[in-house]
Write a protein that holds these residues in place. Structure first.
Motif, PDB file in Angstrom:
ATOM      1  N   THR A  12       0.833  -1.204   0.000  1.00 21.90           N
ATOM      2  CA  THR A  12       0.000   0.000   0.000  1.00 21.90           C
ATOM      3  C   THR A  12       0.871   1.259   0.000  1.00 21.90           C
ATOM      4  O   THR A  12       2.046   1.215   0.367  1.00 21.90           O
ATOM      5  CB  THR A  12      -0.895   0.022   1.253  1.00 21.90           C
ATOM      6  N   ARG A  13       0.258   2.365  -0.369  1.00 28.73           N
ATOM      7  CA  ARG A  13       1.007   3.635  -0.420  1.00 28.73           C
ATOM      8  C   ARG A  13       1.559   4.070   0.940  1.00 28.73           C
ATOM      9  O   ARG A  13       2.687   4.543   1.016  1.00 28.73           O
ATOM     10  CB  ARG A  13       0.148   4.714  -1.059  1.00 28.73           C
ATOM     11  N   PRO A  14       0.790   3.918   2.027  1.00 23.26           N
ATOM     12  CA  PRO A  14       1.359   4.341   3.320  1.00 23.26           C
ATOM     13  C   PRO A  14       2.613   3.550   3.692  1.00 23.26           C
ATOM     14  O   PRO A  14       3.426   4.027   4.488  1.00 23.26           O
ATOM     15  CB  PRO A  14       0.227   4.057   4.316  1.00 23.26           C
ATOM     16  N   ARG A  15       2.743   2.335   3.148  1.00 20.31           N
ATOM     17  CA  ARG A  15       3.907   1.504   3.495  1.00 20.31           C
ATOM     18  C   ARG A  15       5.100   1.770   2.560  1.00 20.31           C
ATOM     19  O   ARG A  15       6.170   1.213   2.764  1.00 20.31           O
ATOM     20  CB  ARG A  15       3.533   0.024   3.416  1.00 20.31           C
ATOM     21  N   ARG A  16       4.894   2.577   1.552  1.00 19.82           N
ATOM     22  CA  ARG A  16       5.985   2.813   0.582  1.00 19.82           C
ATOM     23  C   ARG A  16       6.960   3.838   1.162  1.00 19.82           C
ATOM     24  O   ARG A  16       6.564   4.945   1.522  1.00 19.82           O
ATOM     25  CB  ARG A  16       5.394   3.306  -0.744  1.00 19.82           C
ATOM     26  N   ILE A  17       8.230   3.471   1.245  1.00 17.55           N
ATOM     27  CA  ILE A  17       9.209   4.369   1.874  1.00 17.55           C
ATOM     28  C   ILE A  17      10.259   4.915   0.900  1.00 17.55           C
ATOM     29  O   ILE A  17      11.050   5.781   1.265  1.00 17.55           O
ATOM     30  CB  ILE A  17       9.928   3.676   3.065  1.00 17.55           C
ATOM     31  N   ALA A  18      10.276   4.393  -0.315  1.00 18.43           N
ATOM     32  CA  ALA A  18      11.227   4.938  -1.307  1.00 18.43           C
ATOM     33  C   ALA A  18      10.801   4.541  -2.710  1.00 18.43           C
ATOM     34  O   ALA A  18      10.159   3.493  -2.904  1.00 18.43           O
ATOM     35  CB  ALA A  18      12.637   4.426  -1.038  1.00 18.43           C
ATOM     36  N   THR A  19      11.128   5.395  -3.656  1.00 17.75           N
ATOM     37  CA  THR A  19      10.916   5.084  -5.069  1.00 17.75           C
ATOM     38  C   THR A  19      12.222   5.369  -5.802  1.00 17.75           C
ATOM     39  O   THR A  19      13.010   6.220  -5.366  1.00 17.75           O
ATOM     40  CB  THR A  19       9.789   5.952  -5.673  1.00 17.75           C
ATOM     41  N   LEU A  20      12.442   4.666  -6.905  1.00 20.35           N
ATOM     42  CA  LEU A  20      13.669   4.871  -7.666  1.00 20.35           C
ATOM     43  C   LEU A  20      13.442   5.852  -8.816  1.00 20.35           C
ATOM     44  O   LEU A  20      12.334   5.963  -9.347  1.00 20.35           O
ATOM     45  CB  LEU A  20      14.174   3.546  -8.256  1.00 20.35           C
ATOM     46  N   SER A  21      14.506   6.542  -9.198  1.00 20.80           N
ATOM     47  CA  SER A  21      14.475   7.359 -10.413  1.00 20.80           C
ATOM     48  C   SER A  21      14.437   6.405 -11.605  1.00 20.80           C
ATOM     49  O   SER A  21      14.671   5.204 -11.458  1.00 20.80           O
ATOM     50  CB  SER A  21      15.748   8.202 -10.486  1.00 20.80           C
ATOM     51  N   HIS A  22      14.158   6.928 -12.800  1.00 18.63           N
ATOM     52  CA  HIS A  22      14.166   6.059 -13.983  1.00 18.63           C
ATOM     53  C   HIS A  22      15.545   5.423 -14.166  1.00 18.63           C
ATOM     54  O   HIS A  22      15.664   4.242 -14.459  1.00 18.63           O
ATOM     55  CB  HIS A  22      13.773   6.845 -15.226  1.00 18.63           C
ATOM     56  N   GLN A  23      16.572   6.248 -13.960  1.00 19.73           N
ATOM     57  CA  GLN A  23      17.936   5.731 -14.089  1.00 19.73           C
ATOM     58  C   GLN A  23      18.162   4.610 -13.056  1.00 19.73           C
ATOM     59  O   GLN A  23      18.794   3.594 -13.363  1.00 19.73           O
ATOM     60  CB  GLN A  23      18.929   6.883 -13.873  1.00 19.73           C
ATOM     61  N   GLY A  24      17.624   4.807 -11.867  1.00 21.04           N
ATOM     62  CA  GLY A  24      17.741   3.795 -10.817  1.00 21.04           C
ATOM     63  C   GLY A  24      17.028   2.509 -11.212  1.00 21.04           C
ATOM     64  O   GLY A  24      17.512   1.409 -10.928  1.00 21.04           O
ATOM     65  N   ILE A  25      15.873   2.650 -11.870  1.00 22.75           N
ATOM     66  CA  ILE A  25      15.132   1.462 -12.334  1.00 22.75           C
ATOM     67  C   ILE A  25      15.954   0.701 -13.384  1.00 22.75           C
ATOM     68  O   ILE A  25      16.042  -0.527 -13.351  1.00 22.75           O
ATOM     69  CB  ILE A  25      13.743   1.868 -12.897  1.00 22.75           C
ATOM     70  N   TYR A  26      16.601   1.429 -14.298  1.00 25.99           N
ATOM     71  CA  TYR A  26      17.421   0.743 -15.319  1.00 25.99           C
ATOM     72  C   TYR A  26      18.585  -0.009 -14.649  1.00 25.99           C
ATOM     73  O   TYR A  26      18.945  -1.100 -15.071  1.00 25.99           O
ATOM     74  CB  TYR A  26      18.006   1.740 -16.339  1.00 25.99           C
ATOM     75  N   ILE A  27      19.146   0.607 -13.619  1.00 29.37           N
ATOM     76  CA  ILE A  27      20.258  -0.049 -12.907  1.00 29.37           C
ATOM     77  C   ILE A  27      19.761  -1.331 -12.240  1.00 29.37           C
ATOM     78  O   ILE A  27      20.419  -2.374 -12.295  1.00 29.37           O
ATOM     79  CB  ILE A  27      20.854   0.905 -11.832  1.00 29.37           C
ATOM     80  N   LEU A  28      18.578  -1.255 -11.618  1.00 29.80           N
ATOM     81  CA  LEU A  28      17.990  -2.442 -10.994  1.00 29.80           C
ATOM     82  C   LEU A  28      17.770  -3.527 -12.051  1.00 29.80           C
ATOM     83  O   LEU A  28      18.092  -4.700 -11.838  1.00 29.80           O
ATOM     84  CB  LEU A  28      16.676  -2.071 -10.296  1.00 29.80           C
ATOM     85  N   GLU A  76      -6.272  18.308  -2.981  1.00 27.66           N
ATOM     86  CA  GLU A  76      -5.248  17.947  -1.991  1.00 27.66           C
ATOM     87  C   GLU A  76      -5.778  16.875  -1.034  1.00 27.66           C
ATOM     88  O   GLU A  76      -5.058  15.928  -0.691  1.00 27.66           O
ATOM     89  CB  GLU A  76      -4.814  19.185  -1.189  1.00 27.66           C
ATOM     90  N   ALA A  77      -7.043  17.022  -0.617  1.00 23.85           N
ATOM     91  CA  ALA A  77      -7.629  16.042   0.314  1.00 23.85           C
ATOM     92  C   ALA A  77      -7.726  14.670  -0.353  1.00 23.85           C
ATOM     93  O   ALA A  77      -7.405  13.641   0.259  1.00 23.85           O
ATOM     94  CB  ALA A  77      -9.007  16.506   0.758  1.00 23.85           C
ATOM     95  N   GLU A  78      -8.123  14.662  -1.621  1.00 25.31           N
ATOM     96  CA  GLU A  78      -8.271  13.383  -2.329  1.00 25.31           C
ATOM     97  C   GLU A  78      -6.914  12.715  -2.576  1.00 25.31           C
ATOM     98  O   GLU A  78      -6.828  11.489  -2.675  1.00 25.31           O
ATOM     99  CB  GLU A  78      -8.983  13.619  -3.670  1.00 25.31           C
ATOM    100  N   LEU A  79      -5.866  13.526  -2.678  1.00 23.52           N
ATOM    101  CA  LEU A  79      -4.532  12.964  -2.911  1.00 23.52           C
ATOM    102  C   LEU A  79      -4.000  12.196  -1.701  1.00 23.52           C
ATOM    103  O   LEU A  79      -2.969  11.531  -1.789  1.00 23.52           O
ATOM    104  CB  LEU A  79      -3.543  14.076  -3.296  1.00 23.52           C
ATOM    105  N   ALA A  80      -4.716  12.313  -0.580  1.00 21.41           N
ATOM    106  CA  ALA A  80      -4.333  11.541   0.609  1.00 21.41           C
ATOM    107  C   ALA A  80      -5.274  10.354   0.807  1.00 21.41           C
ATOM    108  O   ALA A  80      -5.288   9.735   1.866  1.00 21.41           O
ATOM    109  CB  ALA A  80      -4.370  12.448   1.838  1.00 21.41           C
ATOM    110  N   ASP A  81      -6.066  10.048  -0.227  1.00 20.98           N
ATOM    111  CA  ASP A  81      -7.054   8.978  -0.141  1.00 20.98           C
ATOM    112  C   ASP A  81      -6.732   7.929  -1.216  1.00 20.98           C
ATOM    113  O   ASP A  81      -6.895   8.177  -2.414  1.00 20.98           O
ATOM    114  CB  ASP A  81      -8.451   9.592  -0.361  1.00 20.98           C
TER     115      ASP A  81
END
Lengths: 230, 213
Positions: free
Chosen positions: A113-129, A171-176
């Motif tokens: 879920t989104r609340p559990r997401r603590i990091a995202t990669l850049s596109h360059q980071g995704i290519y490295i992965l 803004e309120a909906e973006l937290a839902d």
């Protein structure tokens, strides 16, 4: 093998924007993985962006790998000497972690879920992965340019969805999460409309700017309509 | 065989060098000297014009960047993303920040003067490329792979990120071929040819396979 500085590896750490769709490389915390004991752990999505969705919905299970503390994943030696992991330097409070490819497994998508997401990669980071995953499983080394080209359509679609959601929702909906999911479906429907559809046009980079302009116009129209209806 | 010039024998038949009859001013040697001189003049002039052209372009670009920096960051982003259709990932790459950072600026967040200047620079270049009339959709052009043999994946955007802005304009104006430009800015570019290629697979998605020559 390529390596990347932590400033360029991540798109966000800590507070991650909920409007960004779930993607390969996202790191989650507090996930109890089947077969890995009862303790909640950190995991990284390993599935390629093309294979983790059926239409707008995530597949029931998503391929992930556990993320654990790892002290030696920085510098040339750290990146080149640990080919069985994805280094995640400075993931939390400048502490280093790594994703263990050897423990790849499937996690129920409902846990990611989104609340559990603590990091995202850049596109360059995704290519490295991707490069490191291919190396781990096949010993083949793919140039990043090739991976960029292969992923161009699906990553562009993801960024367009992100922009769409931020344009349309308040803004309120973006937290839902449910509002975000509903809007992701609306974007998916819009992307598939017409012949050729914008989704089909994304298969050729020459159309990307045009699809971007069209998506932004459609999102703003939708935003205005929603405001008028309220 | 005896070679003659003006009825006089030449070369070995004429004996030594001093035996050559003096050439009249209208002879081929004078013509050759004149051609040498003119070509040197033209080469020098060409180099001078090229340098001057480069300087003029740089000044033009600097003026345009200055004009662009008068816009707000959100205004610049609206121009690049909303009007030009440039991708957020490309904008982020040009500025050297994350997509999230750029999205925050879009919603009114603060950007450093350096980031603002980088946004102004790419916006100015896209104007130049469009005004030259050769690149209709400059943001799309920046993202396309350059027309090279299969196995090469080099975009104008890559050259821009390496700082070769004027060479990029040369390319857009077709003053030099892609290979000529790459020979100058990436001397080892030919070694970067991949044995693999990207293709549209049976499920409609892109895949990678070994290049079939």
């Amino acid at each position: 093998m390529d390596q990347i500085e932590s400033e360029s590896l991540y798109d966000e750490r800590g507070n991650v924007n909920w409007a960004r769709p779930l993607l390969q490389g996202d790191v989650f915390d507090g996930i109890v993985l089947p077969g890995f004991g009862d303790q909640p752990m950190k995991v990284q999505i390993i599935s390629h962006p093309c294979t983790m969705r059926m239409g707008a919905n995530l597949t029931l299970r998503i391929t992930v790998a556990p993320v654990e503390p790892h002290s030696s994943v920085v510098g040339q030696r750290g990146w080149d000497g640990n080919l069985r992991v994805m280094p995640l330097p400075g993931l939390i409070d400048e502490k280093h972690f790594a994703t263990k490819f050897i423990d790849v497994t499937a996690a129920p998508a409902v846990l990611l879920t989104r609340p559990r997401r603590i990091a995202t990669l850049s596109h360059q980071g995704i290519y490295i992965l991707q490069q490191r995953l291919i190396k781990h499983y096949t010993r083949v080394e793919m140039p990043l340019e090739l991976l960029r080209r292969q992923s161009a359509a699906v990553l562009t679609e993801a960024v367009l969805q992100w922009e769409w959601i931020e344009e349309v929702l308040t803004e309120a909906e973006l937290a839902d999460e449910s509002a975000i999911e509903a809007e992701a479906k609306a974007f998916d429907t819009w992307l598939g409309e017409g012949d050729p559809s914008c989704r089909a046009l994304l298969q050729n980079e020459i159309h990307h700017t045009d699809v971007h302009r069209r998506a932004l116009r459609a999102a703003r129209d939708r935003s205005r309509t929603r405001k008028d209806q309220k | 065989m005896t070679v003659t010039a003006g009825g006089q024998p030449t070369g070995a038949a004429a004996g030594g060098f001093s035996d050559y009859a003096p050439l009249p001013p209208t002879s081929t040697r004078a013509l050759s000297l004149r051609a040498d001189y003119l070509r040197t003049e033209v080469d020098m002039l060409g180099r001078e014009v090229q340098e001057w052209h480069g300087e003029a372009r740089e000044r033009d670009l600097t003026d345009r960047i200055f004009e662009k920096t008068k816009k707000s960051v959100s205004g610049l982003l609206e121009e690049l993303a909303g009007e030009r259709g440039m991708g957020w990932s490309d904008i982020a790459e040009v500025v050297g920040v994350s997509i999230s950072a750029v999205r925050k600026w879009r919603k009114g967040g603060d950007a450093s003067p350096e980031s603002r200047s980088k946004l102004a620079r790419i916006a100015a270049l896209l104007d130049v490329l469009e005004e030259k009339g050769i690149v209709q959709d400059p943001a799309a052009w920046m993202e396309m792979d350059l027309p090279l043999d299969r196995g090469y994946f080099i975009r104008p955007l890559d050259l821009y990120l390496e700082g070769h802005v004027l060479k990029l304009i040369d390319l857009a104006e077709q003053r030099q071929t892609v290979a000529q430009v790459l020979d100058q800015v990436r001397p080892n570019w030919r070694a970067g040819r991949s044995d693999f290629e990207v293709f549209n697979d049976t499920d409609g998605q892109r895949s990678i396979r070994r290049r079939d020559e």
